[in-house]
Design a protein around this motif. Structure first.
Motif: not given
Length: 471
Positions: A202-203, A206, A132-133, A150, A135-136, A231, A199
């Motif tokens: 995060n979705y 995105w 997750i980190n 971020k 991806w961010l 998140p 999740s």
């Protein structure tokens, strides 16, 4: 570790039933999963089921059914398979490298990933904290021009960063002439085991980022409002839920009981924090700490929000705190059913419309209520030795993030949203639900953004009808 555990749903027909169940659960430190007006879900070991039932009145000893019989298998099903997980990581890395290299010089408006199929990549499975980190950070690096930032809101008790994404244009474009950054805050993962909340945040991040410049309504929303996505408010607990205990709920902060670490973040905030019985015992899963903001992560989130308001010209207009499970949309106050909400009519209107558009997106029904009534114990008939009164809940709710952001930070629209499902899987929702749940929330937040823009959802409705989203 949960091989001999099951999840039971008790049917409650009288206030005395609820009080008796609550008392027995506290004595045996039973893990309460969910509680509604006429039921309570609990995790019980097979060895402990007999002693627990013997503490209940006869009317309750058979008034239950088994929701999850093989808890260990249900837990295993939420983790990605090693081959699928590695493939997903590899595909995600390739997507990031290709997009970042080929589009590094483009502006924010023209920069879009070549694929809009996140369900085949990052959202195919639940993802661990490290992924997750990464991806961010990837989202931050892929989108230039000020749309995505971020940052960390602070450190956890174990020294991890609490990552966040700010998405929006700030006061520089359509907000020209105004220094105020009107902001919507969306959090997930206050409770470590509620993976779907993480999740889903995060979705949402995105979806808003990749829809900017392509979806007219999203572009308007991000032109007038910043959205801050956090998140995982509880990274220590979330990491522990991957490495040691899938059903861990609290943080990992040390307490006065060395063998009972952790504080329940949703009982740790300063507004109406109170030492209720289940919140004052360190070994309880609802332990609220030794005092307001004793939990490091709650203090960091609150301090960051106050600093934003006082020093960065931020006005929090809305707060969405995502949890699981039970498919409910709850407004303040959680600590008391007698506390009055000044803008109750508007709060209820928005909540009902959020539920409506979530249903239109997927067909799933979400109920709406005040947070205190969402898991109310009973309306009348408390026994004389229960001095908490007739509306006692199995899980008490003082010191909630919902109440704090509504009252102290003055986010006018504040909601706790309990995502899928209604008990079939509980906290162990299969990964196949990640994308549908995210889509529900994305459509609901598009409605909410349109409402804030003054269109009361009308522009959103017209847009989605044109795209045949509503059918």
């Amino acid at each position: 570790m949960y091989r001999d555990h099951a999840v039971l749903r008790f049917s409650l027909s009288t206030p005395d039933d609820r009080i008796a169940l609550s008392r027995a659960a506290r004595k045996m430190n039973i893990d309460v999963w969910d509680s509604g007006s006429n039921f309570t879900d609990m995790r019980v070991s097979r060895r402990g089921t007999g002693p627990f039932l013997s503490m209940l009145p006869e009317s309750l000893q058979t008034a239950y059914n088994v929701l999850i019989d093989d808890l260990a298998s249900a837990i295993a099903a939420t983790y990605p398979s090693m081959s699928g997980f590695e493939s997903s990581k590899a595909d995600g890395s390739a997507m990031g490298e290709t997009s970042a290299h080929s589009e590094a010089t483009e502006t924010t408006r023209s920069k879009k990933p070549r694929s809009h199929q996140p369900e085949s990549l990052f959202f195919k499975n639940y993802q661990p904290l490290e992924t997750i980190n990464t991806w961010l950070s990837l989202l931050d690096s892929m989108f230039q021009g000020g749309l995505v930032e971020k940052f960390s809101i602070g450190k956890t008790a174990e020294g991890r960063d609490i990552p966040a994404l700010r998405v929006g244009l700030g006061p520089g474009e359509s907000n020209a002439g105004s220094s105020t950054r009107k902001t919507i805050l969306i959090t997930g993962g206050l409770h470590a085991r509620e993976w779907i909340s993480i999740s889903t945040v995060n979705y949402l991040a995105w979806s808003f980022i990749t829809s900017y410049g392509e979806d007219e309504l999203v572009s308007k929303i991000l032109g007038d409002y910043d959205i801050v996505f956090i998140p995982v408010v509880n990274p220590d607990g979330y990491e522990y839920s991957w490495t040691e205990d899938r059903l861990w709920r609290k943080t990992r902060q040390e307490t006065t009981m060395p063998y009972c670490p952790g504080v329940d973040l949703d009982h740790a905030f300063g507004y109406q924090w109170g030492p209720a019985e289940s919140q004052s015992e360190p070994c309880s899963i609802t332990y609220g700490g030794e005092g307001p903001f004793h939990a490091v992560e709650a203090a960091q989130l609150a301090q960051w929000a106050k600093n934003e308001v006082q020093n960065n010209n931020v006005k929090f207009v809305a707060y969405f705190d995502l949890h699981s499970y039970s498919q409910q949309i709850l407004w303040p106050y959680a600590y008391s059913c007698s506390a009055r909400v000044p803008n109750l009519e508007n709060m209820m209107e928005v909540a009902m419309n959020i539920a409506k558009y979530m249903r239109l997106s997927s067909g799933d029904v979400y109920t709406v209520d005040s947070a205190c009534e969402g898991a109310v114990a009973a309306q009348s008939g408390a026994t004389s030795d229960d001095n908490m009164g007739s509306k006692r809940q199995v899980e008490l709710s003082g010191g909630s993030a919902l109440d704090y952001f509504f009252h102290d930070i003055q986010a006018r629209y504040s909601y706790q949203i309990k995502l899928r499902d209604t008990g079939t899987y509980g906290f162990l929702l299969p990964p196949s639900h990640i994308v549908p749940t995210g889509q529900e929330m994305f459509q609901a937040l598009k409605y909410f953004g349109d409402y804030l823009l003054g269109n009361n959802g009308h522009e959103w409705i017209q847009s989605t009808e044109n795209q045949h989203v509503l059918g």
